[in-house]
Write a protein that holds these residues in place. Structure first.
Motif, short mmCIF file in Angstrom:
data_model
loop_
_atom_site.label_atom_id
_atom_site.label_comp_id
_atom_site.label_asym_id
_atom_site.label_seq_id
_atom_site.Cartn_x
_atom_site.Cartn_y
_atom_site.Cartn_z
N LEU A 4 77.76 -40.02 -29.47
CA LEU A 4 77.35 -39.62 -30.87
C LEU A 4 77.86 -40.29 -31.93
CD1 LEU A 4 78.00 -35.56 -30.47
CD2 LEU A 4 75.60 -36.73 -30.52
N ARG A 5 79.07 -40.51 -31.92
CA ARG A 5 79.65 -41.63 -32.90
C ARG A 5 78.83 -42.90 -33.10
NH1 ARG A 5 84.61 -39.74 -30.56
NH2 ARG A 5 85.69 -38.17 -32.02
N ARG A 6 78.61 -43.45 -31.77
CA ARG A 6 77.63 -44.91 -31.81
C ARG A 6 76.24 -44.63 -32.08
NH1 ARG A 6 80.25 -45.46 -26.80
NH2 ARG A 6 78.46 -44.78 -25.43
N SER A 7 75.73 -43.48 -31.72
CA SER A 7 74.47 -43.17 -32.33
C SER A 7 74.34 -42.96 -33.80
CB SER A 7 73.78 -42.07 -31.64
OG SER A 7 74.00 -42.02 -30.18
N LEU A 8 75.24 -42.73 -34.57
CA LEU A 8 75.61 -42.44 -35.79
C LEU A 8 76.17 -43.67 -36.41
CD1 LEU A 8 76.82 -38.80 -35.57
CD2 LEU A 8 74.71 -39.56 -36.62
N LYS A 9 76.59 -44.53 -35.70
CA LYS A 9 76.94 -45.98 -36.29
C LYS A 9 78.22 -45.62 -37.04
CE LYS A 9 72.48 -48.46 -36.32
NZ LYS A 9 72.69 -48.57 -34.98
N LEU A 10 79.18 -44.59 -36.68
CA LEU A 10 80.40 -44.55 -37.39
C LEU A 10 81.44 -45.53 -36.96
CD1 LEU A 10 80.53 -40.43 -36.62
CD2 LEU A 10 79.49 -41.67 -38.60
N PRO A 11 82.11 -46.05 -37.71
CA PRO A 11 83.09 -46.95 -37.67
C PRO A 11 84.11 -46.71 -36.71
CG PRO A 11 83.40 -46.20 -39.84
CD PRO A 11 82.04 -45.70 -39.17
#
Length: 365
Positions: free
Chosen positions: A49-56
């Motif tokens: 989910l973090r990667r899909s949202l491009k979270l650092p």
């Protein structure tokens, strides 16, 4: 944030009367899962989910992320027996599936009584089911809504119909879903409140995954939308690309709408949606298939087509022109279109339909 431990949930559903008796067939749908914030948010699913949202990487999760993502990272409890009961009805056992969900129907006894306190804020009938999972020591309660044989059922989409989501822009969709405060569409909470009457039932249908039920229910309550059944989408998070397909779910919407119409053949239905996906095409098909039950269709225009475009003429072919509208804002819908529909209902029904008390010059807020 969800507390650590095992959880049992019952979702708000609907029941239909069994003939002229005081027996009702109640839908049962719930969920059982375990949650440990520290462990679950270190799982691969959370990182996906973090990667899909491009979270650092290497920084704390932003506001709302953990609250909205919890349902995707929990450990679902499958193959568990859950006892479902209603006052005066023997308990029935249902079993959770691999995704932790359990479904079924329960025959219940309920007699509407003005002295009974089992009513929504707008006066429609409801009752409560009880769930119990013995081994884990879990209990839950869930609301079942009981529309009468006659009346008006309002079926409403959620995203970009009553809640701003921007489904047409997948990056914005994900950000609005997981990272930002939910916003209602201007004027829609007030409109729904004015439509709410004892003879009116509400059914909220969305392609939002069931994993976000808590966030959806919280949004509806926070913005004072009338109580009603909630129908979301089964969804399995398997890879990054599937995140982009979270929301399209036309077959699910059709199945829910047709099921309600078949269970309540004497009720009228008002279908509310938006033009961002396939609501116009779906609602047009429903209206042609169930013309006597479809009171009207209201779709909020969020796309580039003009309200009189070829797309909508095709979508609503053979649907009476005074029974559908593509609207830009809630005020126009309330002042120019709904009064005629409600008058049509008044002429066909004994109950008094909702009256929309809009003062001259009043602005939707």
């Amino acid at each position: 944030m969800t507390e650590k431990g095992s959880h049992l949930v019952l979702f708000p559903t609907v029941a239909s009367p069994l003939g002229d008796t005081n027996r009702w067939s109640a839908d049962v749908h719930g969920w059982c899962y375990d949650f440990d914030e520290l462990r679950n948010f270190q799982r691969t699913t959370a990182n996906l989910l973090r990667r899909s949202l491009k979270l650092p990487k290497g920084v704390p999760d932003p506001p709302f992320f953990r609250e909205r993502a919890t349902g995707f990272v929990v450990e679902n409890r499958g193959k568990l027996a859950v006892e479902i009961a209603h006052a005066g009805t023997p308990a029935v056992s249902m079993f959770t599936k691999r995704n932790g969900h359990y479904r079924g129907t329960l025959s219940i006894e309920f007699t509407p009584d003005p002295a009974n306190t089992s009513q929504t804020a707008h006066g429609s009938w409801k009752t409560v089911l009880a769930a119990r999972q013995v081994e884990l020591g879990l209990t839950a309660q869930g609301t079942v809504h009981l529309p009468g044989l006659r009346g008006l059922s309002i079926i409403s989409d959620i995203d970009d119909t009553i809640k701003f989501t921007n489904v047409g822009n997948k990056r914005e969709l994900l950000a609005n879903t997981f990272l930002r405060s939910f916003r209602s569409i201007e004027g829609m909470p007030e409109l729904f409140q004015r439509l709410a009457q004892p003879e009116v039932s509400f059914h909220y249908i969305s392609a939002t995954p069931w994993q976000m039920y808590g966030a959806v229910a919280g949004f509806l309550a926070e913005h004072n939308f009338p109580e009603g059944s909630i129908h979301l989408r089964k969804f399995a998070l398997k890879d990054a690309t599937i995140l982009k397909k979270i929301f399209p779910a036309y077959k699910k919407k059709r199945k829910v709408i047709e099921s309600l119409m078949l269970r309540f053949p004497q009720r009228k239905f008002l279908l509310i949606g938006d033009t961002g996906e396939k609501d116009p095409e779906l609602y047009g098909e429903i209206a042609r298939k169930y013309p006597e039950q479809t009171l009207g269709i209201c779709v909020r225009n969020v796309s580039v087509e003009a309200p009189d475009s070829l797309r909508y003429r095709r979508a609503f072919a053979h649907v009476p022109s005074d029974s559908w509208v593509v609207y830009e804002d809630a005020l126009r819908l309330e002042e120019q279109f709904l009064p005629g529909l409600l008058a049509k209902w008044k002429n066909a029904e004994d109950p008094v339909p909702p009256v929309l008390p809009i003062a001259t010059g009043q602005q939707a807020s």
